[in-house]
Design an enzyme around this catalytic site. Structure first.
Site, PDB file in Angstrom:
ATOM      1  N   ARG A 297      -1.887  -0.448 -18.668  1.00  0.00           N
ATOM      2  CA  ARG A 297      -3.175   0.151 -18.574  1.00  0.00           C
ATOM      3  C   ARG A 297      -3.361   0.967 -17.370  1.00  0.00           C
ATOM      4  O   ARG A 297      -2.961   0.554 -16.475  1.00  0.00           O
ATOM      5  CB  ARG A 297      -4.236  -1.105 -18.496  1.00  0.00           C
TER       6      ARG A 297
ATOM      7  N   LYS B 104      -2.536   3.341 -24.805  1.00  0.00           N
ATOM      8  CA  LYS B 104      -2.929   3.293 -26.157  1.00  0.00           C
ATOM      9  C   LYS B 104      -1.674   3.791 -26.908  1.00  0.00           C
ATOM     10  O   LYS B 104      -0.944   2.892 -27.169  1.00  0.00           O
ATOM     11  CB  LYS B 104      -4.155   4.404 -26.220  1.00  0.00           C
TER      12      LYS B 104
ATOM     13  N   TYR C 175       0.748  -1.200   0.038  1.00  0.00           N
ATOM     14  CA  TYR C 175       0.222  -0.083   0.042  1.00  0.00           C
ATOM     15  C   TYR C 175       0.943   1.165  -0.009  1.00  0.00           C
ATOM     16  O   TYR C 175       1.787   1.413   0.705  1.00  0.00           O
ATOM     17  CB  TYR C 175      -0.933   0.047   1.236  1.00  0.00           C
TER      18      TYR C 175
ATOM     19  N   THR D  78      -4.772   8.141 -21.236  1.00  0.00           N
ATOM     20  CA  THR D  78      -4.539   6.951 -20.877  1.00  0.00           C
ATOM     21  C   THR D  78      -2.844   6.467 -21.176  1.00  0.00           C
ATOM     22  O   THR D  78      -2.393   7.589 -21.736  1.00  0.00           O
ATOM     23  CB  THR D  78      -5.310   5.884 -21.723  1.00  0.00           C
TER      24      THR D  78
ATOM     25  N   ASP E  45      -8.658  15.411 -23.301  1.00  0.00           N
ATOM     26  CA  ASP E  45      -8.456  14.142 -23.013  1.00  0.00           C
ATOM     27  C   ASP E  45      -7.900  13.588 -24.264  1.00  0.00           C
ATOM     28  O   ASP E  45      -8.413  13.296 -25.342  1.00  0.00           O
ATOM     29  CB  ASP E  45      -9.944  13.592 -22.927  1.00  0.00           C
TER      30      ASP E  45
ATOM     31  N   GLU F   9      -0.856   4.682  -0.130  1.00  0.00           N
ATOM     32  CA  GLU F   9      -1.714   5.620  -0.060  1.00  0.00           C
ATOM     33  C   GLU F   9      -1.118   7.102   0.199  1.00  0.00           C
ATOM     34  O   GLU F   9      -0.278   7.193   1.156  1.00  0.00           O
ATOM     35  CB  GLU F   9      -2.952   5.569   0.698  1.00  0.00           C
TER      36      GLU F   9
HETATM   37  C1  LIG Z   1      -9.985   5.087 -24.029  1.00  0.00           C
HETATM   38  C2  LIG Z   1     -10.389   6.349 -23.585  1.00  0.00           C
HETATM   39  C3  LIG Z   1     -10.671   6.808 -22.353  1.00  0.00           C
HETATM   40  C4  LIG Z   1     -10.341   5.715 -21.048  1.00  0.00           C
HETATM   41  O1  LIG Z   1     -10.522   4.642 -21.111  1.00  0.00           O
HETATM   42  P1  LIG Z   1     -10.320   3.716 -19.842  1.00  0.00           P
HETATM   43  O2  LIG Z   1     -10.880   2.354 -20.322  1.00  0.00           O
HETATM   44  O3  LIG Z   1     -11.102   4.063 -18.730  1.00  0.00           O
HETATM   45  O4  LIG Z   1      -8.961   3.684 -19.397  1.00  0.00           O
HETATM   46  C5  LIG Z   1     -10.938   8.062 -22.065  1.00  0.00           C
HETATM   47  N1  LIG Z   1     -11.338   8.959 -22.918  1.00  0.00           N
HETATM   48  C6  LIG Z   1     -11.059   8.613 -24.300  1.00  0.00           C
HETATM   49  C7  LIG Z   1     -11.301   9.582 -25.102  1.00  0.00           C
HETATM   50  C8  LIG Z   1     -10.866   7.306 -24.454  1.00  0.00           C
HETATM   51  O5  LIG Z   1     -10.642   7.131 -25.830  1.00  0.00           O
END
Ligand SMILES: *Cc1c(COP(=O)(O)O)cnc(C)c1O
Length: 412
Positions: free
Chosen positions: A232, A226, A51, A223, A197, A53
């Protein structure tokens, strides 16, 4: 025999079958990638045992001295990668990163303006089945139905009328460049916070292949799994003025203990992304996607917005008279993994759809280049044209397996 195979043959069997599936198939899901062995090693490590935190230097548990080193490395490398003033690497996922970003600048009941899910937005941007749609008043924007690209004049008019607290920009299924500066100017004009995002295009933004949102919008979420090609997870970047609010929103606001094995793997990913080869890789992703787009167009398919600027494209199948679901299934039988996707003038349900979303990050990670993209594009066209012919699909599968196995995933 591995320890796992000895103690849990059922799960060991799953892992082996999945390894072969990944090796023999072509992964064209735009949000997926293949991590390095170093990332796998860090994520599958003893860093899962503890942990931690809190944040480095301010933990609620003893014994975190090495965890602090790992998290500081992750934060510093991410800041360096994007030129960000502040970074939080604890969000468990992109959705958690968005939740924390929203809560850092807005209370439940506030107004969130976002791209509608059916036109390329993400669940966490205000879908009624997601927390975002339940806690905030959602004002959607979309693409122009003729050009199928964002129209910033229309977006500004909606913002002036609706006065949102937050405008979120960034998408899961948008094949064109996003003008983060234009979004920021609109937000400033109406007194809103602007959150970008970049979950899908983070690798492209980090390497200048797509304009970045960092130091342009107030907050950037992403993220790490990707185009960044890491474990992940999620992360948030912002200027110093939002640092405290963002950190508090992540912990204790909405998470408990951080996944420190994943944070160690994020640090490894960010170091890899700082190397010049990572910029080459991201340029190749986009080159590959262009060649794939040209091949599909030559094969007579229509692409949403007519093409692509980034790592993904959307095929509109409505002229072929087949659904996204049918095409996804047929291509799956041919060893080509894609996902059905709604298109701007969608007439079908999200479980059926009229489109396919296709992306090149994972096949580019395997070393595939323009020639392989032409091959893949031709096979996609062939399967779609012969969608009712199972023998043709089976023949394509044989060719796909032969091609894919020339590009091993973990060769050693
Ligand atoms: C993939 C994605 C996320 C987040 O995905 P998680 O599966 O929660 O990790 C957030 N915003 C966009 C635009 C995405 O394509």
């Amino acid at each position: 025999m591995s320890e796992l195979a000895r103690t849990d043959p059922e799960i060991a069997d799953v892992l082996e079958k999945e390894r072969l599936r990944q090796l023999n198939g072509l992964e064209l899901i735009a949000s997926e990638n293949i991590v390095s062995r170093a990332v796998l090693e860090a994520q599958g490590s003893i860093m899962t045992n503890k942990y931690a935190e809190g944040y480095p230097g301010k933990r609620y548990y003893g014994g975190c001295e090495y965890y602090d080193v790992a998290e500081n490395l992750a934060r510093d490398r991410l800041k360096k990668l994007f030129g960000a003033e502040h970074a939080n690497v604890q969000p468990h996922s992109g959705t958690q990163a968005n939740m924390a970003a929203y809560f850092s600048v807005m209370k439940p009941g506030g107004t969130l303006m976002s791209m509608s899910l059916s036109q390329g937005g993400h669940l966490s941007h205000g879908s009624p089945v997601n927390f975002s749609g339940q806690l905030f008043r959602i004002v959607p924007y979309g693409v122009d139905l003729e050009t199928e690209v964002l129209d910033y004049g229309v977006i500004e008019a909606i913002a002036r009328k609706e006065k949102p607290n937050v405008i979120v920009c960034g998408a899961s299924a948008y094949p064109r460049t996003i003008d983060f500066k234009a979004f920021m100017e609109i937000a400033e004009a109406v007194g809103a916070y602007c959150i970008a995002d970049i979950a899908h295009i983070a690798g492209l933004c980090a390497t200048g292949v797509h304009p970045t949102s960092v130091n342009v919008t107030h907050i950037t979420t992403t993220t790490t799994h990707k185009t960044l090609r890491g474990p992940r997870g999620g992360a948030i970047m912002c200027g110093k003025e939002f640092a405290q609010a963002v950190d508090k929103a992540v912990f204790p606001g909405m998470q408990g203990g951080p996944l420190m094995h994943t944070i160690a793997a994020k640090a490894v990913c960010f170091r890899e992304a700082l190397r010049p080869q990572f910029a080459d890789y991201n340029r190749q992703i986009v080159k590959n996607c262009r060649v794939l787009a040209e091949t599909l167009l030559d094969g007579g398919l229509r692409l949403v917005s007519g093409g692509t600027d980034n790592h993904l494209l959307l095929i509109d199948l409505s002229q072929q008279g087949i659904t996204g679901l049918e095409a996804e299934n047929a291509l799956g039988c041919a060893g080509i993994t894609v996902n059905k996707n709604t298109i701007p003038r969608e007439t079908r349900s999200p479980f059926v759809t009229s489109g396919l979303r296709i992306g090149t990050p994972a096949v580019t990670s395997r070393g595939m280049k323009e020639a392989e993209m032409r091959f893949i594009g031709e096979k996609i066209v062939h399967v779609i044209r012969n969608i009712k012919d199972d023998a043709q699909t089976a023949r394509v599968k044989g060719e796909v397996v032969a091609m894919a196995s020339r590009f091993p995933i973990y060769p050693e």
